[in-house]
Design an enzyme around this catalytic site. Structure first.
Site, short mmCIF file in Angstrom:
data_model
loop_
_atom_site.label_atom_id
_atom_site.label_comp_id
_atom_site.label_asym_id
_atom_site.label_seq_id
_atom_site.Cartn_x
_atom_site.Cartn_y
_atom_site.Cartn_z
CB ILE A 67 -0.91 0.03 1.25
CG1 ILE A 67 -1.67 -1.30 1.39
CG2 ILE A 67 -1.89 1.20 1.18
CD1 ILE A 67 -2.19 -1.55 2.79
CG HIS A 68 2.76 2.87 -3.37
ND1 HIS A 68 2.15 1.83 -4.04
CD2 HIS A 68 3.08 3.78 -4.32
CE1 HIS A 68 2.12 2.09 -5.32
NE2 HIS A 68 2.67 3.27 -5.53
NE ARG A 69 -1.56 3.37 -7.62
CZ ARG A 69 -0.95 4.01 -8.61
NH1 ARG A 69 -0.91 5.31 -8.63
NH2 ARG A 69 -0.41 3.33 -9.61
NE ARG A 112 3.26 8.95 -0.74
CZ ARG A 112 3.60 8.36 -1.87
NH1 ARG A 112 3.10 7.17 -2.16
NH2 ARG A 112 4.43 8.93 -2.71
CG ASP A 132 -1.83 1.22 -3.19
OD1 ASP A 132 -0.70 0.73 -3.39
OD2 ASP A 132 -2.06 2.06 -2.29
#
Length: 378
Positions: free
Chosen positions: A218-220, A255, A300
């Site tokens: 998960i990074h977006r 992030r 994502d």
């Protein structure tokens, strides 16, 4: 001999560039000279340098060291730095990958100097203009001399937008060309999966049994800039892991880690689940091994979606839309966004389905097709 400047800035672009760089060195070294410019968009060791080392890529000839910042500031600094390089020595063209700010900056700088642009991964569309990536890829496509589309869907997108009927003439007298090249990431998956089997021991280190764990990435910003969305994703993962008695392996993007650290009151209880395994960001070979051996992937990331498909691993897509629509159309992936119920339902549907994985992304020789087209470009 033609001289190309490859422009990269983010981890996925480094990986994609490896396919072309290895092909040039192995088959076209007498016809193509490649130089590499790293914008520095991803600048820490885990997100950049480790991939050069692991993929046997040469040290970049230029490194702008731009780092993080607002989209406008970051892109402006890249344009200025790329322009200086393009004015310092002659290049017959630049190669751009995907849809990052580095891609946009390279396209703008080169177009102003009338240098041919070769866009790898052209024609991808999410049709979500709130995504910076969508804006970047659309602008780059408009400015490119050759648009290398990885799939027939990408070709169809370009045709719908008039790319086949509108042929702008560039300064060198050439017109725009669409090329169905196949996907360089499929080239890489075939090449490096074998290497990963020999060199990488991540499943052994983590004591993971094949097809008995879930991989989540998960990074977006759409997920990591909103604590309520990220919390729903993690709650769904915790529910599934508890029901299935399956470990969830989460290589934590910087992030995502930053938001979790800021919102400890929200995430403390969720992440205390005994089934969660939070690990640092992993290398390319390590992520390939995790994707290949996972029971299911939740992500994502566009790249992880594809790599999972290459290894016949179903995917819950933690986005509202995807540019890789073929994966969804063939039932190998389900769009769930950050919706708790949709994530849980998608998992159970995929886990209990028989899925076919046709060769949607070419024959594993996309890089060779791309290089031959560039050499033929006059």
């Amino acid at each position: 001999m033609k001289k190309l400047l490859t422009i990269i800035g983010a981890r996925p672009q480094i990986i994609k560039a490896a396919a072309l760089s290895h092909t040039i060195r192995e088959k076209f070294s007498s016809q193509i000279q490649e130089k590499i410019l790293h914008t520095g968009q991803h600048y820490d060791n885990n997100m950049s340098q480790v991939f050069f080392d692991e993929l046997d890529l040469p040290t970049p000839d230029y490194n702008l060291g731009v780092g993080s910042g607002s989209h406008g500031h970051q892109t402006a600094m890249m344009i200025e730095g790329i322009e200086k390089v393009l004015m310092t020595e002659h290049f017959d063209g630049i190669v751009l990958y995907g849809d990052t700010n580095s891609t946009l900056a390279g396209a703008v700088a080169a177009s102003k100097l009338h240098i041919p642009i070769f866009h790898v991964e052209a024609g991808l569309r999410s049709y979500n203009m709130s995504m910076p990536e969508e804006v970047n890829r659309m602008v780059c496509d408009q400015l490119s001399s050759i648009l290398f589309a990885p799939t027939q869907t990408a070709v169809n997108n370009l045709i719908k937008e008039g790319f086949e009927t509108i042929h702008p003439t560039f300064k060198d007298g050439t017109t725009r060309k669409i090329c169905l090249s196949g996907d360089v990431m499929y080239d890489n998956a075939q090449r490096f999966a074998k290497i990963a089997e020999q060199r990488c021991d991540i499943t052994k280190r983590l004591k993971l049994e094949a097809k008995q764990f879930i991989l989540a990435t998960i990074h977006r910003p759409s997920n990591t800039d909103d604590s309520s969305k990220l919390a729903l994703i993690f709650k769904a993962l915790a529910n599934i892991a508890s029901q299935e008695k399956a470990q969830v392996i989460i290589p934590l993007h910087p992030r995502t880690a930053k938001l979790i650290d800021q919102e400890k009151a929200i995430f403390g209880n969720i992440l205390s689940s005994p089934y969660f395994r939070i690990i640092p960001p992993v290398s390319f070979l390590e992520i390939l091994m995790l994707e290949k051996n996972a029971k299911l992937v939740m992500t994502d990331s566009g790249g992880v979606q594809k790599e999972a498909f290459f290894f016949e691993t179903p995917t819950v897509i933690l986005r509202e839309e995807t540019e890789w629509v073929e994966i969804v159309e063939h039932g190998a992936g389900i769009l769930a966004g950050a919706d708790y119920c949709k994530i849980v339902d998608a998992y159970h549907k995929l886990a209990n389905s028989t899925i076919k994985y046709p060769p949607l992304f070419g024959n594993g020789h996309a890089a060779e097709t791309i290089i031959k087209s560039i050499i033929a470009h006059e």
